[in-house]
Design a protein around this motif. Sequence first.
Motif, PDB file in Angstrom:
ATOM      1  N   PRO A 141       0.838  -1.202   0.000  1.00 10.04           N
ATOM      2  CA  PRO A 141       0.000   0.000   0.000  1.00 10.04           C
ATOM      3  C   PRO A 141       0.872   1.251   0.000  1.00 10.04           C
ATOM      4  CG  PRO A 141       0.130  -0.887   2.215  1.00 10.04           C
ATOM      5  CD  PRO A 141       0.973  -1.784   1.352  1.00 10.04           C
ATOM      6  N   TYR A 159       0.821   5.484   0.337  1.00  9.61           N
ATOM      7  CA  TYR A 159       0.141   6.750   0.585  1.00  9.61           C
ATOM      8  C   TYR A 159       1.217   7.809   0.829  1.00  9.61           C
ATOM      9  CZ  TYR A 159      -2.923  10.188   2.815  1.00  9.61           C
ATOM     10  OH  TYR A 159      -3.601  11.327   3.148  1.00  9.61           O
ATOM     11  N   GLU A 178       4.341   8.364  -0.516  1.00 16.27           N
ATOM     12  CA  GLU A 178       5.645   7.747  -0.227  1.00 16.27           C
ATOM     13  C   GLU A 178       6.654   8.033  -1.338  1.00 16.27           C
ATOM     14  OE1 GLU A 178       6.214   6.306   2.586  1.00 16.27           O
ATOM     15  OE2 GLU A 178       4.394   5.311   3.305  1.00 16.27           O
ATOM     16  N   ASP A 198      -3.043   4.710  -2.599  1.00 19.54           N
ATOM     17  CA  ASP A 198      -4.190   5.012  -1.757  1.00 19.54           C
ATOM     18  C   ASP A 198      -4.448   6.518  -1.718  1.00 19.54           C
ATOM     19  OD1 ASP A 198      -6.211   4.767   0.095  1.00 19.54           O
ATOM     20  OD2 ASP A 198      -4.873   4.464   1.807  1.00 19.54           O
ATOM     21  N   ALA A 244       5.583   0.354   2.378  1.00 19.59           N
ATOM     22  CA  ALA A 244       6.387   1.018   1.362  1.00 19.59           C
ATOM     23  C   ALA A 244       7.517   1.840   1.960  1.00 19.59           C
ATOM     24  CB  ALA A 244       5.490   1.924   0.514  1.00 19.59           C
ATOM     25  N   ASP A 245       7.533   1.986   3.281  1.00 15.93           N
ATOM     26  CA  ASP A 245       8.476   2.945   3.869  1.00 15.93           C
ATOM     27  C   ASP A 245       9.805   2.308   4.288  1.00 15.93           C
ATOM     28  OD1 ASP A 245       7.549   1.443   5.935  1.00 15.93           O
ATOM     29  OD2 ASP A 245       6.849   3.114   7.161  1.00 15.93           O
ATOM     30  N   GLN A 247      10.378   0.036   6.345  1.00 18.62           N
ATOM     31  CA  GLN A 247      10.490  -0.440   7.725  1.00 18.62           C
ATOM     32  C   GLN A 247      10.567  -1.963   7.737  1.00 18.62           C
ATOM     33  OE1 GLN A 247       7.242   2.027   9.851  1.00 18.62           O
ATOM     34  NE2 GLN A 247       9.035   2.086  11.176  1.00 18.62           N
ATOM     35  N   ARG A 307       4.866   4.149  20.895  1.00 17.19           N
ATOM     36  CA  ARG A 307       4.244   3.224  19.951  1.00 17.19           C
ATOM     37  C   ARG A 307       4.435   1.778  20.403  1.00 17.19           C
ATOM     38  NH1 ARG A 307       2.731   4.678  14.572  1.00 17.19           N
ATOM     39  NH2 ARG A 307       2.459   2.457  14.234  1.00 17.19           N
ATOM     40  N   ARG A 342      11.507   4.207   9.691  1.00 15.38           N
ATOM     41  CA  ARG A 342      10.938   4.716   8.443  1.00 15.38           C
ATOM     42  C   ARG A 342      12.033   5.473   7.682  1.00 15.38           C
ATOM     43  NH1 ARG A 342       6.827   7.111   5.542  1.00 15.38           N
ATOM     44  NH2 ARG A 342       5.120   5.798   6.222  1.00 15.38           N
ATOM     45  N   SER A 378       5.157   8.969   9.603  1.00 16.05           N
ATOM     46  CA  SER A 378       4.123   7.948   9.770  1.00 16.05           C
ATOM     47  C   SER A 378       2.769   8.523   9.381  1.00 16.05           C
ATOM     48  CB  SER A 378       4.085   7.479  11.220  1.00 16.05           C
ATOM     49  OG  SER A 378       2.955   6.649  11.402  1.00 16.05           O
ATOM     50  N   LYS A 379       1.958   7.694   8.710  1.00 17.76           N
ATOM     51  CA  LYS A 379       0.649   8.166   8.263  1.00 17.76           C
ATOM     52  C   LYS A 379      -0.386   8.015   9.364  1.00 17.76           C
ATOM     53  CE  LYS A 379       2.525   8.784   4.222  1.00 17.76           C
ATOM     54  NZ  LYS A 379       3.914   8.757   4.690  1.00 17.76           N
ATOM     55  N   ARG A 412      -5.806   8.276  14.513  1.00 19.60           N
ATOM     56  CA  ARG A 412      -6.013   7.178  13.557  1.00 19.60           C
ATOM     57  C   ARG A 412      -5.631   5.829  14.161  1.00 19.60           C
ATOM     58  NH1 ARG A 412      -4.447   8.224   7.334  1.00 19.60           N
ATOM     59  NH2 ARG A 412      -5.584   6.271   7.163  1.00 19.60           N
TER      60      ARG A 412
HETATM   61  N1  UDP Z   1      -0.728   3.658   4.099  1.00 20.82           N
HETATM   62  C1  UDP Z   1      -1.759   3.663   3.174  1.00 20.82           C
HETATM   63  N2  UDP Z   1      -2.884   4.409   3.442  1.00 20.82           N
HETATM   64  C2  UDP Z   1      -3.025   5.117   4.596  1.00 20.82           C
HETATM   65  C3  UDP Z   1      -1.974   5.069   5.550  1.00 20.82           C
HETATM   66  C4  UDP Z   1      -0.842   4.333   5.278  1.00 20.82           C
HETATM   67  O1  UDP Z   1      -1.687   3.029   2.124  1.00 20.82           O
HETATM   68  O2  UDP Z   1      -4.052   5.751   4.763  1.00 20.82           O
HETATM   69  C5  UDP Z   1       0.487   2.861   3.814  1.00 20.82           C
HETATM   70  C6  UDP Z   1       1.788   3.651   3.892  1.00 20.82           C
HETATM   71  O3  UDP Z   1       2.098   4.245   2.657  1.00 20.82           O
HETATM   72  C7  UDP Z   1       2.791   2.562   4.258  1.00 20.82           C
HETATM   73  C8  UDP Z   1       1.967   1.636   5.133  1.00 20.82           C
HETATM   74  O4  UDP Z   1       0.596   1.874   4.797  1.00 20.82           O
HETATM   75  O5  UDP Z   1       3.226   1.846   3.117  1.00 20.82           O
HETATM   76  C9  UDP Z   1       2.222   1.827   6.610  1.00 20.82           C
HETATM   77  O6  UDP Z   1       2.022   3.163   6.965  1.00 20.82           O
HETATM   78  P1  UDP Z   1       2.959   3.924   8.007  1.00 20.82           P
HETATM   79  O7  UDP Z   1       4.391   3.585   7.751  1.00 20.82           O
HETATM   80  O8  UDP Z   1       2.604   5.357   7.978  1.00 20.82           O
HETATM   81  O9  UDP Z   1       2.472   3.288   9.365  1.00 20.82           O
HETATM   82  P2  UDP Z   1       3.375   2.951  10.661  1.00 20.82           P
HETATM   83  O10 UDP Z   1       4.617   2.259  10.159  1.00 20.82           O
HETATM   84  O11 UDP Z   1       3.670   4.252  11.304  1.00 20.82           O
HETATM   85  O12 UDP Z   1       2.491   2.057  11.447  1.00 20.82           O
END
Ligand code: UDP
Length: 312
Positions: A11, A13, A15, A44, A96-97, A99, A132, A200, A205-206, A211
Amino acid sequence: MDQPYLSLVIPVYNEEANLEPLMERLYPVALEIGRPFEIIFTNDGSRDGSLEILRGMVDDFPGVKVVEFTGNFGQHMAILAAFEASCGEIVITLDADLQNPPEEIPRLVAEIEKGFDVVGTIRRQRQDSTFRRLASRIVNTTTNTITGMQMQDYGCMLRAYHRHVVDNINRCRESTTFIPALAQTFAANPTEIQVGHAERAEGESKYSLYRLIRLNFDLMTGFSVVPLQLFALFGIITAVLSVAFALFLLVRRFIVGAEVEGVFTLFAILFFFIGIIIMGIGIVGEYVGRIYQEVRKRPRFVVRRTYGFEEQ
Ligand code: UDP
Ligand code: MG
């Protein structure tokens, strides 16, 4: 390319800064496995240059496909859309980030080939903030307790699923969901392995705190009615205790006379119960809201276009 054996689902968003570094590491890993593969990105509703980069990749890298959403429907919907478009025997999700290190993918494939149908992952030395990590620990234990599932780490999205699990997920039409937990309900033979975890690479972070809380409500309410049952149980216990208390006061009145002190203690007890009641209404509301969402039967996500699927 032949019928894919491996589907990699990502996914995306906002990036743009991560996509090229990701592809540089991911593509060689996919080639190395030596089986036909597809890489499906769901855009997305990114508002940056992500879509242009992805479209370029469709042209430059055989096997890359893109599902383009009309707006931001959330990470889990993005994964579901890619699941529906995928056809590999083994389906692997990752962020995609960067991680989730793409270099771990062959290990996930190996686990599925051993006969496991869902391969969960536990983040070794997780690179996230203390807050987190603490929040995740609470979520993981409460989710396991109330859903009766057993998983150490629900949050890590680097996971592998066998085709039959993905097919079952595709049959679910719920509009709020949490994919690792959903997969767990269909898994006949799940396992968990440890994987690396990085910070990341670029961007932020999204998930804001709000959320994250929403997502965890989805997880709790989507997979269990135990919160409702606990609340009802608590109500019954309170009712029984208050009857006992009333009887005690009645008896006391005949023996030592009416009581006047302790009014504020009574207030404190009252406020406590009012708090509990409001919380209960909130829990009920969470379920009612979700039922409402489901009965409206609106599309869960809207695909504007797809790229790279044409040649099949
Ligand atoms: N992502 C997405 N839609 C959203 C939020 C996040 O497709 O509304 C994707 C984002 O691009 C990434 C993955 O979901 O590839 C995880 O998001 P993020 O790294 O922000 O989350 P965290 O690692 O902080 O839990
Ligand atoms: Mg991330």
